[in-house]
Design an enzyme around this catalytic site. Structure first.
Site, PDB file in Angstrom:
ATOM      1  N   ARG A 135     -10.916  16.427  -0.142  1.00 40.54           N
ATOM      2  CA  ARG A 135     -11.315  16.231  -1.534  1.00 40.54           C
ATOM      3  C   ARG A 135     -12.714  16.774  -1.833  1.00 40.54           C
ATOM      4  O   ARG A 135     -13.085  16.948  -3.002  1.00 40.54           O
ATOM      5  CB  ARG A 135     -11.204  14.732  -1.867  1.00 40.54           C
ATOM      6  CG  ARG A 135     -11.523  14.306  -3.292  1.00 40.54           C
ATOM      7  CD  ARG A 135     -10.657  14.999  -4.347  1.00 40.54           C
ATOM      8  NE  ARG A 135      -9.233  14.853  -4.169  1.00 40.54           N
ATOM      9  CZ  ARG A 135      -8.497  13.829  -4.604  1.00 40.54           C
ATOM     10  NH1 ARG A 135      -9.067  12.866  -5.271  1.00 40.54           N
ATOM     11  NH2 ARG A 135      -7.180  13.799  -4.397  1.00 40.54           N
TER      12      ARG A 135
ATOM     13  N   ASP B  32      -0.479   8.842  -0.453  1.00 40.73           N
ATOM     14  CA  ASP B  32      -0.908   8.155   0.769  1.00 40.73           C
ATOM     15  C   ASP B  32       0.272   7.629   1.597  1.00 40.73           C
ATOM     16  O   ASP B  32       0.182   7.530   2.820  1.00 40.73           O
ATOM     17  CB  ASP B  32      -1.849   6.987   0.424  1.00 40.73           C
ATOM     18  CG  ASP B  32      -3.236   7.472   0.047  1.00 40.73           C
ATOM     19  OD1 ASP B  32      -3.615   8.568   0.496  1.00 40.73           O
ATOM     20  OD2 ASP B  32      -3.933   6.766  -0.703  1.00 40.73           O
TER      21      ASP B  32
ATOM     22  N   MET C  73       0.834  -1.205   0.000  1.00 43.93           N
ATOM     23  CA  MET C  73       0.000   0.000   0.000  1.00 43.93           C
ATOM     24  C   MET C  73       0.873   1.262   0.000  1.00 43.93           C
ATOM     25  O   MET C  73       1.926   1.294   0.636  1.00 43.93           O
ATOM     26  CB  MET C  73      -0.921   0.008   1.231  1.00 43.93           C
ATOM     27  CG  MET C  73      -1.928  -1.113   1.235  1.00 43.93           C
ATOM     28  SD  MET C  73      -3.105  -0.978  -0.141  1.00 43.93           S
ATOM     29  CE  MET C  73      -2.717  -2.402  -1.124  1.00 43.93           C
TER      30      MET C  73
ATOM     31  N   ARG D 119     -23.274   6.595 -20.087  1.00 43.96           N
ATOM     32  CA  ARG D 119     -23.912   5.299 -20.347  1.00 43.96           C
ATOM     33  C   ARG D 119     -23.058   4.584 -21.393  1.00 43.96           C
ATOM     34  O   ARG D 119     -23.326   4.670 -22.605  1.00 43.96           O
ATOM     35  CB  ARG D 119     -25.336   5.521 -20.840  1.00 43.96           C
ATOM     36  CG  ARG D 119     -26.299   4.355 -20.650  1.00 43.96           C
ATOM     37  CD  ARG D 119     -25.842   3.101 -21.306  1.00 43.96           C
ATOM     38  NE  ARG D 119     -26.812   2.030 -21.257  1.00 43.96           N
ATOM     39  CZ  ARG D 119     -26.504   0.799 -21.628  1.00 43.96           C
ATOM     40  NH1 ARG D 119     -25.279   0.486 -22.031  1.00 43.96           N
ATOM     41  NH2 ARG D 119     -27.435  -0.136 -21.591  1.00 43.96           N
TER      42      ARG D 119
ATOM     43  N   HIS E 173       0.710   4.007  -8.969  1.00 46.70           N
ATOM     44  CA  HIS E 173      -0.370   4.934  -9.298  1.00 46.70           C
ATOM     45  C   HIS E 173      -0.703   4.731 -10.764  1.00 46.70           C
ATOM     46  O   HIS E 173       0.194   4.586 -11.584  1.00 46.70           O
ATOM     47  CB  HIS E 173       0.082   6.384  -9.067  1.00 46.70           C
ATOM     48  CG  HIS E 173      -1.035   7.367  -9.077  1.00 46.70           C
ATOM     49  ND1 HIS E 173      -1.606   7.814 -10.238  1.00 46.70           N
ATOM     50  CD2 HIS E 173      -1.698   7.960  -8.062  1.00 46.70           C
ATOM     51  CE1 HIS E 173      -2.583   8.657  -9.936  1.00 46.70           C
ATOM     52  NE2 HIS E 173      -2.667   8.758  -8.620  1.00 46.70           N
TER      53      HIS E 173
ATOM     54  N   PHE F  15       2.210   2.539  -2.736  1.00 47.86           N
ATOM     55  CA  PHE F  15       3.118   2.553  -3.899  1.00 47.86           C
ATOM     56  C   PHE F  15       2.332   2.339  -5.183  1.00 47.86           C
ATOM     57  O   PHE F  15       1.333   1.613  -5.197  1.00 47.86           O
ATOM     58  CB  PHE F  15       4.174   1.445  -3.778  1.00 47.86           C
ATOM     59  CG  PHE F  15       5.231   1.788  -2.774  1.00 47.86           C
ATOM     60  CD1 PHE F  15       6.348   2.525  -3.137  1.00 47.86           C
ATOM     61  CD2 PHE F  15       5.073   1.398  -1.448  1.00 47.86           C
ATOM     62  CE1 PHE F  15       7.301   2.870  -2.189  1.00 47.86           C
ATOM     63  CE2 PHE F  15       6.026   1.734  -0.495  1.00 47.86           C
ATOM     64  CZ  PHE F  15       7.143   2.480  -0.868  1.00 47.86           C
TER      65      PHE F  15
HETATM   66  C1  LIG Z   1      -4.206   8.906  -3.300  1.00 50.18           C
HETATM   67  C2  LIG Z   1      -4.464   7.615  -3.989  1.00 50.18           C
HETATM   68  O1  LIG Z   1      -5.577   7.132  -4.023  1.00 50.18           O
HETATM   69  S1  LIG Z   1      -3.148   6.901  -4.732  1.00 50.18           S
HETATM   70  C3  LIG Z   1      -3.473   5.140  -4.817  1.00 50.18           C
HETATM   71  C4  LIG Z   1      -3.448   4.528  -3.458  1.00 50.18           C
HETATM   72  N1  LIG Z   1      -3.476   3.074  -3.570  1.00 50.18           N
HETATM   73  C5  LIG Z   1      -2.437   2.314  -3.195  1.00 50.18           C
HETATM   74  O2  LIG Z   1      -1.416   2.772  -2.729  1.00 50.18           O
HETATM   75  C6  LIG Z   1      -2.634   0.827  -3.343  1.00 50.18           C
HETATM   76  C7  LIG Z   1      -1.386   0.137  -3.900  1.00 50.18           C
HETATM   77  N2  LIG Z   1      -1.225   0.420  -5.311  1.00 50.18           N
HETATM   78  C8  LIG Z   1      -1.900  -0.307  -6.271  1.00 50.18           C
HETATM   79  O3  LIG Z   1      -2.594  -1.288  -5.964  1.00 50.18           O
HETATM   80  C9  LIG Z   1      -1.785   0.143  -7.714  1.00 50.18           C
HETATM   81  O4  LIG Z   1      -0.541   0.728  -7.941  1.00 50.18           O
HETATM   82  C10 LIG Z   1      -2.926   1.081  -8.127  1.00 50.18           C
HETATM   83  C11 LIG Z   1      -4.271   0.449  -7.836  1.00 50.18           C
HETATM   84  C12 LIG Z   1      -2.822   2.409  -7.403  1.00 50.18           C
HETATM   85  C13 LIG Z   1      -2.820   1.369  -9.627  1.00 50.18           C
HETATM   86  O5  LIG Z   1      -3.028   0.165 -10.242  1.00 50.18           O
HETATM   87  P1  LIG Z   1      -3.090  -0.093 -11.816  1.00 50.18           P
HETATM   88  O6  LIG Z   1      -2.844   1.135 -12.581  1.00 50.18           O
HETATM   89  O7  LIG Z   1      -4.362  -0.791 -12.106  1.00 50.18           O
HETATM   90  O8  LIG Z   1      -1.874  -1.036 -12.041  1.00 50.18           O
HETATM   91  P2  LIG Z   1      -1.922  -2.613 -12.023  1.00 50.18           P
HETATM   92  O9  LIG Z   1      -2.752  -3.102 -10.902  1.00 50.18           O
HETATM   93  O10 LIG Z   1      -2.268  -3.069 -13.407  1.00 50.18           O
HETATM   94  O11 LIG Z   1      -0.398  -2.922 -11.726  1.00 50.18           O
HETATM   95  C14 LIG Z   1       0.640  -3.044 -12.711  1.00 50.18           C
HETATM   96  C15 LIG Z   1       1.739  -3.930 -12.155  1.00 50.18           C
HETATM   97  O12 LIG Z   1       2.369  -3.291 -11.050  1.00 50.18           O
HETATM   98  C16 LIG Z   1       2.217  -4.055  -9.858  1.00 50.18           C
HETATM   99  N3  LIG Z   1       1.911  -3.168  -8.775  1.00 50.18           N
HETATM  100  C17 LIG Z   1       1.229  -1.995  -8.850  1.00 50.18           C
HETATM  101  N4  LIG Z   1       1.163  -1.430  -7.642  1.00 50.18           N
HETATM  102  C18 LIG Z   1       1.807  -2.252  -6.802  1.00 50.18           C
HETATM  103  C19 LIG Z   1       2.066  -2.193  -5.418  1.00 50.18           C
HETATM  104  N5  LIG Z   1       1.632  -1.188  -4.680  1.00 50.18           N
HETATM  105  N6  LIG Z   1       2.751  -3.201  -4.857  1.00 50.18           N
HETATM  106  C20 LIG Z   1       3.200  -4.224  -5.602  1.00 50.18           C
HETATM  107  N7  LIG Z   1       2.991  -4.347  -6.926  1.00 50.18           N
HETATM  108  C21 LIG Z   1       2.294  -3.357  -7.515  1.00 50.18           C
HETATM  109  C22 LIG Z   1       1.041  -4.987 -10.150  1.00 50.18           C
HETATM  110  O13 LIG Z   1       1.108  -6.172  -9.378  1.00 50.18           O
HETATM  111  C23 LIG Z   1       1.214  -5.253 -11.619  1.00 50.18           C
HETATM  112  O14 LIG Z   1       2.239  -6.193 -11.785  1.00 50.18           O
HETATM  113  P3  LIG Z   1       2.122  -7.356 -12.881  1.00 50.18           P
HETATM  114  O15 LIG Z   1       2.046  -6.607 -14.200  1.00 50.18           O
HETATM  115  O16 LIG Z   1       3.356  -8.144 -12.680  1.00 50.18           O
HETATM  116  O17 LIG Z   1       0.860  -8.082 -12.573  1.00 50.18           O
HETATM  117  O1  LIG Z   2      -5.579   9.944  -9.096  1.00 52.68           O
HETATM  118  C1  LIG Z   2      -5.865   8.838  -8.616  1.00 52.68           C
HETATM  119  O2  LIG Z   2      -6.184   7.836  -9.298  1.00 52.68           O
HETATM  120  C2  LIG Z   2      -5.822   8.628  -7.163  1.00 52.68           C
HETATM  121  C3  LIG Z   2      -5.203   9.759  -6.434  1.00 52.68           C
HETATM  122  O3  LIG Z   2      -3.999   9.913  -6.405  1.00 52.68           O
HETATM  123  C4  LIG Z   2      -6.081  10.745  -5.802  1.00 52.68           C
HETATM  124  O4  LIG Z   2      -7.307  10.611  -5.861  1.00 52.68           O
HETATM  125  O5  LIG Z   2      -5.560  11.691  -5.188  1.00 52.68           O
END
Ligand SMILES: CC(=O)SCCNC(=O)CCNC(=O)[C@H](O)C(C)(C)COP(=O)(O)OP(=O)(O)OC[C@H]1O[C@@H](n2cnc3c(N)ncnc32)[C@H](O)[C@@H]1OP(=O)(O)O
Ligand SMILES: O=C([O-])CC(=O)C(=O)O
Length: 371
Positions: free
Chosen positions: A339, A314, A258, A358, A262, A260
């Site tokens: 937000r 985060d 968590m 839609r 984006h 890491f």
């Molecule tokens: C302010 C905010 O809301 S910022 C977002 C906060 N969320 C987090 O920190 C949760 C951890 N992060 C994640 O789960 C993702 O990076 C997300 C959801 C933010 C973005 O995900 P997506 O754009 O859908 O990327 P996706 O899930 O396709 O990941 C691509 C690759 O990177 C890896 N990866 C991405 N984030 C992470 C992570 N935090 N830890 C480990 N591996 C990761 C995935 O496993 C995937 O690997 P693979 O191709 O070998 O399967």
């Molecule tokens: O932009 C995103 O997908 C998530 C994010 O960083 C935010 O909402 O601040």
């Protein structure tokens, strides 16, 4: 089955709206908010400036900023009935769910709920901006069977929000850092929660409905819920070595770390994470305690080496909030409170030139079955 159109899982890279609110310019490493760089705003201005910019279209003068603060202050107090309903919630309720309930209840007190004009929505947004911090802090205290802490209008907006959560007056540096975090969280183009709010608003649903949907979206760990999850991980790990081991073990088990990665930045550091890392360092200095800062830096290094992934906002907001004394359960509600202004700007824009969302599907199920 023949494809009916191109499909991008997770709608990656798909443009869902034309907006004058904000834009992530990844090449220039700039988060553009109505023409301004968000990081510069966080360093030079305050959260109330963002309220003026996002809801009224321009950075406010000092006089207008004072007026905005008065407008919000008049809304701080919650109706007794709302506090009573929050008191009746099961004590296991997460504060994000209490917040969702609270925003729903507020809709019933709005006698102009069907007014979706720009000025009508702006008034509703101001009301929500004034009430949501009190809702966030009060729901936490009530769920923990504590007395609610009344808002104090002689404190600044951010100082009062922090005070209502922690019950103590913060230092000048703490208030500054908290205000910066609110600016950092205020608006970010088209994340899942904003998309959810715009989709809901596009049916002509009101701002309360749109925001309630956004709270639900933001609670998830892949979105806003990550700040709370980061802090729980840091506490479980306890030391630098413990944190490195925890990350290696999770990666070995193919778990996500968590804080890491984006969807948009992925291979770059989120500029807001850099801002909060600096803020964490100044707090560590003031409190003469670098434990969390050092742990976070070590975790950042491991993730860079092992996965080529960088911190998002985060990751560094979590230890900042912990050092400010904010209860961990409130990290995501605080994100939402900040937000609210960005979400309101998007709902206003959606209502002002709306077309119903839609989309279509590529159907992959069976055909021509008979009952
Ligand atoms: C302010 C905010 O809301 S910022 C977002 C906060 N969320 C987090 O920190 C949760 C951890 N992060 C994640 O789960 C993702 O990076 C997300 C959801 C933010 C973005 O995900 P997506 O754009 O859908 O990327 P996706 O899930 O396709 O990941 C691509 C690759 O990177 C890896 N990866 C991405 N984030 C992470 C992570 N935090 N830890 C480990 N591996 C990761 C995935 O496993 C995937 O690997 P693979 O191709 O070998 O399967
Ligand atoms: O932009 C995103 O997908 C998530 C994010 O960083 C935010 O909402 O601040």
């Amino acid at each position: 089955m023949e494809a009916q159109g191109s499909y991008k899982p997770g709608l990656e890279g798909v443009v869902a709206a034309e907006t004058e609110v904000s834009y992530l310019d990844v090449e220039a490493e700039e988060i553009v908010i109505k023409g301004y760089d968000l990081i510069e705003l966080a360093e030079k201005r305050q959260y109330l400036d963002l309220v003026g910019l996002l809801l009224e279209g321009e950075l406010p003068s000092n006089q207008r900023k004072k007026e905005i603060e008065w407008i919000l202050q008049k809304e701080y107090q919650l109706q007794d009935e709302i506090l009573e309903i929050l008191r009746l919630l099961p004590k296991e309720t997460h504060p994000m769910d209490a917040l969702r309930t609270g925003i729903s209840i507020l809709s019933g007190y709005d006698h102009t709920i069907d007014d979706r004009t720009e000025s009508g929505n702006r008034e509703k947004a101001m009301r929500l901006l004034g009430k949501i911090p009190t809702l966030v802090a009060s729901s936490y205290h009530l769920l923990n069977e504590e007395d609610v802490i009344d808002p104090r209008t002689e404190l600044s907006f951010s100082a009062n929000f922090l005070y209502m959560m922690t019950g103590r007056e913060a230092s000048a540096l703490e208030v500054d850092v908290f205000d910066q975090s609110l600016v950092a969280y205020s608006e970010h183009e088209m994340p899942n929660s904003t998309f959810a709010a715009r989709v809901i608003a596009s049916t002509h649903a009101d701002i309360y409905g749109a925001l309630t949907g956004a709270v639900s979206s933001l609670k998830g760990h892949l979105h806003g819920g990550a700040n709370e999850a980061v802090m729980r991980m840091l506490l479980e790990a306890d030391t630098i070595e413990g944190f490195k081991k925890l990350i290696y073990d999770k990666l070995q088990n193919k778990e996500r770390i968590m804080g890491f990665g984006h969807r948009v930045y992925m291979k770059k550091m989120d500029p807001r994470a850099t801002l909060m890392k600096k803020a964490l360092r100044s707090l560590a200095k003031e409190k003469d305690n670098f434990t969390l800062y050092d742990m976070c830096e070590a975790g950042e290094q491991v993730m860079k080496e092992e996965k080529g992934l960088y911190p998002n906002l985060d990751y560094y907001a979590a230890p900042v909030y912990y050092m400010l004394g904010i209860p961990i359960d409130l990290f995501t509600p605080v994100f939402f409170a900040a937000r609210t202004v960005g979400l309101a700007a998007h709902v206003m824009e959606q209502h002002s030139h709306n077309r119903l969302f839609r989309p279509r599907v590529n159907y992959t199920g069976p055909r021509h079955l008979h009952p």
